[in-house]
Design an enzyme around this catalytic site. Structure first.
Site, PDB file in Angstrom:
ATOM      1  CG  ASP A   1      -4.747 -10.169   3.939  1.00  0.00           C
ATOM      2  OD1 ASP A   1      -4.455 -10.758   2.755  1.00  0.00           O
ATOM      3  OD2 ASP A   1      -4.587  -8.967   4.028  1.00  0.00           O
TER       4      ASP A   1
ATOM      5  CG  ASP B   1      -2.501  -8.563   1.174  1.00  0.00           C
ATOM      6  OD1 ASP B   1      -1.856  -8.741   2.024  1.00  0.00           O
ATOM      7  OD2 ASP B   1      -3.633  -7.959   1.318  1.00  0.00           O
TER       8      ASP B   1
ATOM      9  CG  HIS C   1      -1.817  -1.100   1.124  1.00  0.00           C
ATOM     10  ND1 HIS C   1      -2.900  -1.551   0.172  1.00  0.00           N
ATOM     11  CD2 HIS C   1      -2.125  -2.122   2.151  1.00  0.00           C
ATOM     12  CE1 HIS C   1      -3.457  -2.620   0.832  1.00  0.00           C
ATOM     13  NE2 HIS C   1      -3.206  -2.981   1.590  1.00  0.00           N
TER      14      HIS C   1
ATOM     15  CG  HIS D   1      -6.355  -5.506   2.204  1.00  0.00           C
ATOM     16  ND1 HIS D   1      -5.966  -6.280   2.863  1.00  0.00           N
ATOM     17  CD2 HIS D   1      -7.430  -5.261   2.852  1.00  0.00           C
ATOM     18  CE1 HIS D   1      -6.883  -6.406   3.990  1.00  0.00           C
ATOM     19  NE2 HIS D   1      -7.726  -5.699   4.004  1.00  0.00           N
TER      20      HIS D   1
HETATM   21  C1  OKP Z   1      -2.731  -4.215   4.989  1.00  0.00           C
HETATM   22  B1  OKP Z   1      -2.531  -5.339   3.811  1.00  0.00           B
HETATM   23  C2  OKP Z   1      -9.551  -1.394  10.203  1.00  0.00           C
HETATM   24  C3  OKP Z   1      -8.677  -2.501   9.461  1.00  0.00           C
HETATM   25  C4  OKP Z   1      -8.418  -2.177   8.025  1.00  0.00           C
HETATM   26  C5  OKP Z   1      -6.613  -1.459   6.384  1.00  0.00           C
HETATM   27  C6  OKP Z   1      -6.142  -2.670   6.085  1.00  0.00           C
HETATM   28  C7  OKP Z   1      -4.732  -2.811   5.605  1.00  0.00           C
HETATM   29  C8  OKP Z   1      -4.383  -4.023   5.266  1.00  0.00           C
HETATM   30  N1  OKP Z   1      -8.795  -0.487  11.204  1.00  0.00           N
HETATM   31  N2  OKP Z   1      -7.125  -1.508   8.140  1.00  0.00           N
HETATM   32  O1  OKP Z   1      -2.867  -5.334   2.612  1.00  0.00           O
HETATM   33  O2  OKP Z   1      -2.816  -6.698   4.424  1.00  0.00           O
HETATM   34 ZN    ZN Z   2      -4.107  -7.417   2.960  1.00  0.00          ZN
END
Ligand code: OKP
Ligand code: ZN
Length: 364
Positions: free
Chosen positions: A284, A195, A159, A197
């Site tokens: 995740d 990932d 990110h 996200h």
């Molecule tokens: C990072 B990676 C709320 C939870 C969400 C943002 C997600 C970040 C993910 N406090 N926070 O891509 O695993």
């Molecule tokens: Zn993620």
């Protein structure tokens, strides 16, 4: 498989974040490293090594003012008599100016993409060491004849943009690995992001380029972070048109949906004929992950490893997310061990070093 990890990563261990209005324990904590390393140790998997101290191509990926900010902001914060973690609360918007403020709390909003990514005293050294792990892993491929390696990077990186930190990420480890591979003489790199996200930072770094294909399977940004990036119509810009590909999946997607996307993505990578593959490896996507909604079960990671092995490419795995601390290590292990067992890339190296699992000095 060589595993590159530094104990410096443990110095970034934030306490809290806000989730839907509630203060909760931070998800991206040092316990993640321990979960993975203890599983590797249990399975006698891989050979762990520290990063070397060679130069990291940071300026290929990040803005110099941003790097100075990251390096110095915590001591400025302490000089201003602050005691707790650095969390922004105010951002420029389309209707305001975007001048960099003088105070550290003001500067956070200037460089941050979200409020979930606290900076602590050890953040810079941890982020720097993760970037160094990624660059070292790349050099294992370009200089030391390795065909694959795993950089156990935390904090994660996908990110982080040229001058933005966000989503627990500060330096874009995968982008740094791509740059290091290019410095090492490789011409075309495929960066596959699995990932949960979307890797908005990686996409933004490479979207105008055709020498790095960014391709991602992730949760639909209509429902999930990072919300403003990762839609299927984002396909790259200018010379980079056609070299960014996004496969958003609906929340709650199952293995069958995932497999379909993964097979398409793999054939796209084949078509690109890259000189190496970099995998932004987040787990995740696991059914038990507290931040994800996909329904992948442990056997899925074994299958993903096998499908990636079928590409027979030199492959660099860079750790991204995964927050179910009890399954994190075994899911990463399943994917990597099945990849290693099934790739024919690197066969000549055999099992000679299988049983050595050494970390010189202090044990992590
Ligand atoms: C990072 B990676 C709320 C939870 C969400 C943002 C997600 C970040 C993910 N406090 N926070 O891509 O695993
Ligand atoms: Zn993620």
């Amino acid at each position: 498989m060589k595993i590159i990890c530094s104990e410096e990563n443990l110095s970034h261990d934030p306490k809290y974040e806000i989730r839907r209005g509630r203060k909760v324990k931070a998800y991206e904590r040092a316990i993640r490293t321990r979960s993975i390393l203890s599983e590797f140790r249990r399975r006698k998997f891989g050979q762990i090594m520290r990063p070397d101290d060679e130069e990291i191509p940071l300026l290929e990926v990040h803005d110099p003012d941003y790097l100075t900010f990251l390096k110095e902001i915590h001591s400025k914060w302490v000089q201003e008599k602050n005691k707790y973690e650095l969390i922004p609360y105010c951002w420029p918007t389309p209707s305001t100016s975007n001048t960099r403020p003088k105070s550290s709390i003001g500067q956070l909003g200037f460089f941050a993409g979200d409020s979930d990514t606290p900076i602590v005293a050890g953040t810079w050294s941890a982020a720097y060491s993760a970037a160094s792990c990624a660059a070292t892993a790349a050099r294992q491929i370009t200089r030391h004849g390795e065909r694959f390696a795993f950089a156990l990077t935390r904090p994660p990186g996908h990110h982080a943009g040229r001058k933005t930190y966000s989503g627990y990420c500060f330096l874009n480890n995968a982008a740094i690995a791509c740059s290091q591979l290019k410095i090492g003489g490789l011409k075309k790199i495929a960066l596959l992001d699995i990932d949960y996200h979307h890797g908005n930072g990686s996409q933004s770094i490479f979207e105008t380029r055709s020498d790095v294909l960014y391709i991602s399977i992730h949760a639909d940004p209509d429902y999930e972070y990072p919300f403003f990036s990762g839609r299927s119509h984002e396909v790259g810009i200018g010379r980079g048109k056609g070299f960014t590909k996004n496969y958003p999946l609906k929340p709650g997607s199952k293995w069958k949906d995932y497999e379909k996307a993964l097979k398409i993505v793999i054939s796209e990578i084949e078509k690109y004929e890259p000189d190496a593959l970099v995998v932004s490896l987040g787990v995740d996507t696991s059914n038990d992950d507290p931040l994800g909604t996909f329904k992948l079960f442990p056997d899925a990671y074994h299958k993903i490893g096998a499908l990636l092995a079928g590409l027979n490419l030199r492959t660099l795995f860079i750790l991204e997310g995964g927050y179910a601390y009890s399954s994190l290590g075994s899911n990463v292990y399943s994917l990597l061990s099945s990849f290693e067992a099934q790739t024919s890339c690197g066969e000549e190296k055999g099992d000679a070093n299988r049983d050595t699992w050494v970390l010189p000095g202090k044990t992590i």
